[in-house]
Design a protein around this motif. Structure first.
Motif, PDB file in Angstrom:
ATOM      1  N   ILE A 185       6.992  59.871 -10.380  1.00  0.00           N
ATOM      2  CA  ILE A 185       6.400  58.618  -9.930  1.00  0.00           C
ATOM      3  C   ILE A 185       7.075  57.401 -10.567  1.00  0.00           C
ATOM      4  O   ILE A 185       6.887  56.277 -10.099  1.00  0.00           O
ATOM      5  N   ASN A 186       7.868  57.603 -11.605  1.00  0.00           N
ATOM      6  CA  ASN A 186       8.593  56.505 -12.229  1.00  0.00           C
ATOM      7  C   ASN A 186       9.829  57.087 -12.912  1.00  0.00           C
ATOM      8  O   ASN A 186       9.736  57.676 -13.984  1.00  0.00           O
ATOM      9  N   ARG A 187      11.004  56.925 -12.249  1.00  0.00           N
ATOM     10  CA  ARG A 187      12.227  57.515 -12.795  1.00  0.00           C
ATOM     11  C   ARG A 187      12.673  56.821 -14.078  1.00  0.00           C
ATOM     12  O   ARG A 187      13.215  57.460 -14.988  1.00  0.00           O
ATOM     13  N   ARG A 188      12.497  55.518 -14.162  1.00  0.00           N
ATOM     14  CA  ARG A 188      12.955  54.785 -15.347  1.00  0.00           C
ATOM     15  C   ARG A 188      12.196  55.222 -16.591  1.00  0.00           C
ATOM     16  O   ARG A 188      12.749  55.271 -17.685  1.00  0.00           O
ATOM     17  N   ARG A 189      10.918  55.522 -16.420  1.00  0.00           N
ATOM     18  CA  ARG A 189      10.101  55.929 -17.568  1.00  0.00           C
ATOM     19  C   ARG A 189       9.915  57.454 -17.648  1.00  0.00           C
ATOM     20  O   ARG A 189       9.152  57.935 -18.486  1.00  0.00           O
TER      21      ARG A 189
END
Length: 411
Positions: A185-189
């Motif tokens: 749901i959040n690649r950066r995190r």
């Protein structure tokens, strides 16, 4: 492989029929064949599949359930038989009978000749003596009243257990499986959301002797006309050195006149006694369980380069527990001909539990899509309790530990 051919080096005129203006170059035919052979000789170029782009992963785990704490309680109580005496009733087809744990009194008969044609038939009819019977049995010489050799003492036994005593059951862990689906749901995190379903089954049991209070009812029956109690048969010495003592069993056919080995039906004395910790009860219990687990929650990926890393997760879980509880008890050491017991009984119950979980795994990437991992999971819940009459089994799921290993595929 590199193939070179000079397609225009030599040309020879070839005449077909009367038309001398048409020529073919033999070198062109040779070059075409050589180029075709080169194409077949070259190996294909390997092109790796593209990296996963959908941000989803599917995991299949083998999951080992560490044995939970199992407790059993409510054992040691064995009631007396509800019906131990019947009366003679020709309409119901019953005969007069009293059954004790160490002997019995039963209706005796006499022979009567009934003439049918010219051939007499020997039939049995109840004897005329309604006060005593010749058909009785006792098991041990200690049943002869030491203060009066003309009377026998019979017993009925029961035991009373302590409902507050808990016994620890034995259980081993069991292997199961789990299927998980994760969506990034959040690649950066490096955050994702996981949904999982799993199954485990385990068995637990208890088989031991426990102490209980012994309840004894005593009944004294006197010999008819005050004669002494007949002796037991002579003991039998077995080949292995042990000795077998058979019970005394009177004649079912009422004796002729003058024979006096009759026992009175009516008990001359009755008493009861409760002996603290006087009973030994062999208790057997078995709990067969199935555990279905549903869980969902966020996950965090901590990558250590492109090969190694950790996955951490936490969330909520719902557990569906199904148990099949069987129990059997027998009262030992009373001297009864057949030890009093409670027949095998089985109950089946189910229950939902809600809780939470914490999951941690270490993984190694084999390719960009395939990885292998192992780790553990701690799951919270509550204590499951199941009844079997007044007996109960309890399973502690407050802090359940699982160890897992498996394979994941990314998409």
């Amino acid at each position: 492989m590199v193939c070179r051919h000079n397609l225009f080096k030599d040309t020879l005129p070839v005449k077909f029929g009367n038309n001398s203006s048409r020529f073919l170059k033999p070198s062109l035919v040779i070059a075409f064949l050589a180029a075709t052979s080169c194409a077949w000789a070259q190996s294909p170029t390997y092109r790796p599949p593209p990296p996963p782009t959908k941000g989803t992963a599917l995991e299949l785990r083998l999951r080992y359930l560490m044995a939970p704490d199992i407790g059993f309680g409510g054992f040691g109580t064995i009631p007396m038989r509800n019906v131990y005496e019947t009366s003679e009733n020709i309409f119901l087809g019953t005969q007069r009978y009293i059954e004790y744990d160490d002997g019995f009194l039963s209706q005796d008969y006499k022979k009567a000749s009934l003439v049918a044609g010219e051939a007499p038939n020997q039939e049995r009819v109840p004897s005329d003596n309604r006060d005593a019977t010749s058909y009785f049995a006792y098991n041990d010489e200690s049943q002869v009243n030491p203060d009066d050799p003309t009377s026998l003492i019979f017993h009925r036994y029961a035991s009373v257990g302590d409902p507050d005593i808990q016994m620890e059951g034995s259980s081993s862990g069991s292997m199961g499986w789990e299927l998980n689906y994760t969506k990034v749901i959040n690649r950066r995190r490096n955050l994702g959301f996981l949904v999982g379903f799993s199954f485990n089954g385990f068995d637990s049991r208890f088989n031991d002797s426990i102490a209980a209070d012994l309840y004894v009812e005593s009944f004294q029956h006197d010999m008819y006309q005050g004669v002494d109690v007949p002796d037991l048969p002579d003991p039998i010495e077995n080949d292995d050195g042990t000795v077998t003592q058979d019970p005394y069993i009177g004649d079912q056919v009422h004796p002729d006149e003058g024979t006096t080995d009759l026992l009175e039906w009516a008990a001359s004395q009755e008493s009861d006694e409760l002996i603290a910790d006087g009973a030994t009860v062999d208790a057997q219990a078995d709990l067969r369980s199935s555990v279905y687990n549903f869980r969902a929650g966020p996950t965090y990926n901590l990558a250590l380069g492109n090969t190694f890393g950790f996955n951490l997760g936490a969330g909520v879980s719902a557990v569906y527990f199904n148990g099949r509880f069987s129990a059997y008890e027998i009262l030992m050491g009373t001297g009864a001909e057949i030890d009093p017991s409670r027949s095998l009984t089985t109950t089946e119950e189910s229950e939902w539990q809600l809780g939470g979980y914490v999951d941690a795994s270490a993984y190694v990437n084999v390719t960009e899509r395939v990885s292998f991992f192992s780790g553990f999971q701690v799951q919270s819940g509550s204590t499951y309790t199941q009844q079997n009459e007044e007996r109960q089994a309890s399973v502690d799921f407050n802090s359940q530990v699982y160890v897992h290993a498996g394979m994941g595929i990314k998409f």
